[in-house]
Design a protein around this motif. Structure first.
Motif, PDB file in Angstrom:
ATOM      1  N   ALA A  70       0.838  -1.201   0.000  1.00 54.97           N
ATOM      2  CA  ALA A  70       0.000   0.000   0.000  1.00 54.97           C
ATOM      3  C   ALA A  70       0.873   1.251   0.000  1.00 54.97           C
ATOM      4  CB  ALA A  70      -0.936  -0.016   1.210  1.00 54.97           C
ATOM      5  N   ALA A  71       1.989   1.196   0.709  1.00 55.15           N
ATOM      6  CA  ALA A  71       2.843   2.379   0.837  1.00 55.15           C
ATOM      7  C   ALA A  71       3.768   2.561  -0.365  1.00 55.15           C
ATOM      8  CB  ALA A  71       3.670   2.284   2.117  1.00 55.15           C
ATOM      9  N   GLN A 131       9.872   1.554  10.036  1.00 54.88           N
ATOM     10  CA  GLN A 131      10.241   2.736  10.832  1.00 54.88           C
ATOM     11  C   GLN A 131      11.369   3.510  10.132  1.00 54.88           C
ATOM     12  OE1 GLN A 131       9.153   4.483  13.165  1.00 54.88           O
ATOM     13  NE2 GLN A 131      10.916   5.622  13.928  1.00 54.88           N
ATOM     14  N   THR A 132      12.339   2.774   9.581  1.00 52.44           N
ATOM     15  CA  THR A 132      13.442   3.414   8.863  1.00 52.44           C
ATOM     16  C   THR A 132      12.931   4.215   7.669  1.00 52.44           C
ATOM     17  OG1 THR A 132      14.949   1.653   9.541  1.00 52.44           O
ATOM     18  CG2 THR A 132      15.607   2.948   7.624  1.00 52.44           C
ATOM     19  N   LEU A 133      11.952   3.630   6.960  1.00 50.26           N
ATOM     20  CA  LEU A 133      11.463   4.254   5.723  1.00 50.26           C
ATOM     21  C   LEU A 133      10.307   5.218   5.957  1.00 50.26           C
ATOM     22  CD1 LEU A 133      11.542   1.039   3.491  1.00 50.26           C
ATOM     23  CD2 LEU A 133      13.104   3.000   3.340  1.00 50.26           C
ATOM     24  N   GLY A 134       9.809   5.291   7.189  1.00 48.53           N
ATOM     25  CA  GLY A 134       8.672   6.167   7.463  1.00 48.53           C
ATOM     26  C   GLY A 134       7.354   5.642   6.926  1.00 48.53           C
ATOM     27  N   ILE A 135       7.225   4.319   6.920  1.00 50.65           N
ATOM     28  CA  ILE A 135       5.992   3.675   6.449  1.00 50.65           C
ATOM     29  C   ILE A 135       5.174   3.230   7.653  1.00 50.65           C
ATOM     30  CG2 ILE A 135       5.120   1.603   5.284  1.00 50.65           C
ATOM     31  CD1 ILE A 135       7.572   1.733   3.462  1.00 50.65           C
ATOM     32  N   ARG A 157      18.819   9.129  15.702  1.00 52.50           N
ATOM     33  CA  ARG A 157      17.985   8.855  14.535  1.00 52.50           C
ATOM     34  C   ARG A 157      16.502   8.985  14.903  1.00 52.50           C
ATOM     35  NH1 ARG A 157      19.296   3.848  10.482  1.00 52.50           N
ATOM     36  NH2 ARG A 157      18.259   4.699   8.644  1.00 52.50           N
ATOM     37  N   HIS A 158      15.722   9.520  13.998  1.00 51.89           N
ATOM     38  CA  HIS A 158      14.269   9.700  14.190  1.00 51.89           C
ATOM     39  C   HIS A 158      13.929  10.757  15.236  1.00 51.89           C
ATOM     40  CE1 HIS A 158      13.852   6.257  11.611  1.00 51.89           C
ATOM     41  NE2 HIS A 158      14.337   5.422  12.502  1.00 51.89           N
ATOM     42  N   LEU A 159      14.880  11.597  15.579  1.00 49.13           N
ATOM     43  CA  LEU A 159      14.618  12.707  16.501  1.00 49.13           C
ATOM     44  C   LEU A 159      14.973  14.024  15.821  1.00 49.13           C
ATOM     45  CD1 LEU A 159      13.997  10.873  18.885  1.00 49.13           C
ATOM     46  CD2 LEU A 159      15.605  12.159  20.268  1.00 49.13           C
ATOM     47  N   ARG A 160      14.313  15.117  16.235  1.00 56.15           N
ATOM     48  CA  ARG A 160      14.712  16.452  15.787  1.00 56.15           C
ATOM     49  C   ARG A 160      14.266  17.463  16.840  1.00 56.15           C
ATOM     50  NH1 ARG A 160      10.326  17.704  10.860  1.00 56.15           N
ATOM     51  NH2 ARG A 160       8.577  18.194  12.231  1.00 56.15           N
ATOM     52  N   ARG A 161      14.927  18.611  16.811  1.00 54.12           N
ATOM     53  CA  ARG A 161      14.515  19.695  17.703  1.00 54.12           C
ATOM     54  C   ARG A 161      13.464  20.535  17.002  1.00 54.12           C
ATOM     55  NH1 ARG A 161      20.191  19.935  18.642  1.00 54.12           N
ATOM     56  NH2 ARG A 161      20.746  19.474  20.804  1.00 54.12           N
ATOM     57  N   ARG A 214       9.917  10.804  15.152  1.00 59.92           N
ATOM     58  CA  ARG A 214       9.153  10.355  14.002  1.00 59.92           C
ATOM     59  C   ARG A 214       8.767   8.893  14.194  1.00 59.92           C
ATOM     60  NH1 ARG A 214      10.908   9.502   7.761  1.00 59.92           N
ATOM     61  NH2 ARG A 214      12.061   7.829   8.767  1.00 59.92           N
ATOM     62  N   ALA A 215       7.476   8.626  14.212  1.00 57.32           N
ATOM     63  CA  ALA A 215       6.980   7.247  14.316  1.00 57.32           C
ATOM     64  C   ALA A 215       5.947   7.040  13.225  1.00 57.32           C
ATOM     65  CB  ALA A 215       6.359   6.998  15.690  1.00 57.32           C
ATOM     66  N   ASN A 216       6.033   5.909  12.536  1.00 54.20           N
ATOM     67  CA  ASN A 216       5.116   5.607  11.434  1.00 54.20           C
ATOM     68  C   ASN A 216       5.080   6.738  10.415  1.00 54.20           C
ATOM     69  OD1 ASN A 216       4.058   3.033  12.554  1.00 54.20           O
ATOM     70  ND2 ASN A 216       3.305   4.369  14.180  1.00 54.20           N
ATOM     71  N   GLY A 217       6.197   7.401  10.240  1.00 52.71           N
ATOM     72  CA  GLY A 217       6.293   8.447   9.233  1.00 52.71           C
ATOM     73  C   GLY A 217       5.794   9.806   9.678  1.00 52.71           C
ATOM     74  N   CYS A 218       5.333   9.938  10.944  1.00 55.25           N
ATOM     75  CA  CYS A 218       4.781  11.215  11.424  1.00 55.25           C
ATOM     76  C   CYS A 218       5.624  11.772  12.566  1.00 55.25           C
ATOM     77  CB  CYS A 218       3.343  11.030  11.935  1.00 55.25           C
ATOM     78  SG  CYS A 218       2.182  10.659  10.641  1.00 55.25           S
ATOM     79  N   TRP A 219       5.912  13.073  12.457  1.00 60.03           N
ATOM     80  CA  TRP A 219       6.622  13.739  13.553  1.00 60.03           C
ATOM     81  C   TRP A 219       5.641  14.065  14.665  1.00 60.03           C
ATOM     82  CZ3 TRP A 219      11.686  13.714  14.019  1.00 60.03           C
ATOM     83  CH2 TRP A 219      12.463  13.544  12.847  1.00 60.03           C
ATOM     84  N   GLN A 220       6.045  13.806  15.897  1.00 60.75           N
ATOM     85  CA  GLN A 220       5.200  14.109  17.052  1.00 60.75           C
ATOM     86  C   GLN A 220       6.078  14.494  18.227  1.00 60.75           C
ATOM     87  OE1 GLN A 220       3.712  10.039  16.484  1.00 60.75           O
ATOM     88  NE2 GLN A 220       4.156   9.700  18.644  1.00 60.75           N
ATOM     89  N   ALA A 221       5.444  15.128  19.229  1.00 60.89           N
ATOM     90  CA  ALA A 221       6.204  15.541  20.408  1.00 60.89           C
ATOM     91  C   ALA A 221       6.804  14.307  21.076  1.00 60.89           C
ATOM     92  CB  ALA A 221       5.294  16.285  21.382  1.00 60.89           C
TER      93      ALA A 221
END
Ligand code: AVJ
Ligand code: FE
Length: 395
Positions: free
Chosen positions: A49-50, A183-187, A260-264, A272-279
């Motif tokens: 699907a992705a 998780q690596t690919l943001g799917i 990895r998968h973190l940002r300020r 970033r989890a499942n392709g979505c950035w969240q707090a």
């Protein structure tokens, strides 16, 4: 998909799912094999699907083409079960015994040339002309039928059931790899780990002698043999994995790279989890860290990683020892136990006795069947794509 974290030991007289799986008889093995296959196919459908019908992913060291990985899981079961003339010999089977023809041969497809992970080099997996998704699904369906038919006539003991249990756990491992790769690919493959927090605390464990390795009944991986006694000095260990609240001050001080998968963001750290950035919830276990990052934090904090034996002792002895949310890097190199003999799948352990660390526990993507405190996982120290963190010991 995720299972809840496990606290301490299983109450006496009750077997944890991973203990049950290792002793599973024919009936429960059949159900588990069906369950594992449903998960593999669900994950694959989410990739389709992705990514669309081509299922193309970049050729990175930590990835595999999804079509290759799905085909490999079916091939593995075929190779060790339906095509194996020595299936009933279990760990005594000769791995080189000539195999029966693979079903794909009828279509002019050489399954062994495509899906054998021991002979098909990682980067070459991107160059292959693989059967398409529908053919691969059909092959897997026929493969599962064959597996279940063999299981029907298997001898109900550890030898007779060895390869069925191996194929089951192998499929579970590849399912976790599929979640990790997503998780690596943001799917989004529907991975929704339960949100659990453990307030940072430390507990003292007395010196003891510990029987390391598998001595119980049922299935064991070759790297869990032989069981042997080790002396463990007293130590003080975290009751849970190191949280982001403990890890990130080293990053904020400019002493480590952003994980990895973190940002300020203007509102603080995001993940970033499942392709979505969240707090980011800083009470959560730090995750997607390499062993190198874990070691660096320990040095910075004046602490150290637990040895594999310390981790196991604590998991068995400490009430309130929380594990299972993230794999945990240890200070121990993956090495054979005394008396190690490779099992027929020669490349499960032996090629990886190369200094890489052992990881203990399990992650939110690990099936309950594989969540065993004696299980030994192993990846190279620089891997930061895994659902892996660490806990620390007073230095
Ligand atoms: C035991 C999880 C490290 O993924 O390399 C799968 C499992 N071995 N197919 C891996 C495995 C062959 C292995 N780990
Ligand atoms: Fe494999």
């Amino acid at each position: 998909m995720g299972e809840g974290s496990i606290v301490g030991d299983t109450p006496a007289g009750r077997l944890a799912p991973a203990d049950m799986a290792r002793q599973a008889g024919r009936a429960s093995l059949a159900a588990a094999l069906v369950d594992a296959r449903e998960r593999s196919l669900r994950l694959f459908a989410a990739y389709e699907a992705a990514l669309g019908p081509d299922l193309r992913v970049p050729c990175w060291p930590e990835l595999n083409p999804p079509l290759w990985e799905l085909g490999h899981v079916g091939w593995f079961a075929d190779w060790w079960i339906a095509r194996n003339p020595q299936l009933s010999r279990g760990v005594q089977a000769d791995p080189l015994a000539p195999r029966r023809l693979a079903r794909q041969a009828r279509r002019g497809v050489d399954a062994d040339a495509l899906y054998d992970s021991s002979t098909v080099a990682h980067d070459h997996r991107w160059q292959l002309h693989l059967p398409g998704a529908q053919d691969t699904r059909a092959d897997l369906s026929a493969s599962l039928d064959d597996t279940l038919e063999c299981l029907h006539t298997a001898t109900e003991d550890d030898r007779g059931l060895y390869f069925f249990r191996l194929a089951l756990f192998h499929e579970d491992m590849h399912a976790e790899a599929a979640v990790t790769m997503a998780q690596t690919l943001g799917i989004d493959v529907g991975h929704r780990p339960p949100v659990t927090f453990t307030a940072p605390a430390e507990t003292r464990v007395s010196a003891t002698r510990w029987l390391q390795g598998w001595s119980g009944p049922g299935f064991a991986f070759d790297n869990e043999r032989d069981a042997h006694e080790v002396a463990v000095e007293a130590f003080e260990i975290d009751t849970g994995a190191v949280t982001w609240a403990r890890y990130l001050p080293m990053v904020d001080a400019g002493l480590a790279a952003v994980p990895r998968h973190l940002r300020r963001s203007d509102d603080g750290w995001q993940t970033r989890a499942n392709g979505c950035w969240q707090a980011l919830d800083s009470r959560a276990a730090a995750c997607h860290l390499s062993a190198t990052e874990a070691q660096a934090w320990c040095r910075w904090a004046g602490r150290r990683l637990p040895t594999e034996a310390e981790w196991e002792v604590a998991a068995h002895a400490v009430p309130g020892f929380v594990w299972g949310e993230v794999w945990e890097w240890t200070a121990s190199a993956f090495a054979p136990f005394p008396g190690f003999v490779p099992h027929p799948y020669r490349d499960y352990s032996q090629p990886w006795f190369d200094g890489r660390p052992v990881l203990k526990g399990a992650s939110s993507a690990t099936h309950a069947r594989l969540r065993h405190p004696r299980y030994r996982n192993y990846f190279s120290a620089e891997r930061n794509d895994l659902f892996a963190g660490f806990r620390s010991v007073r230095a």
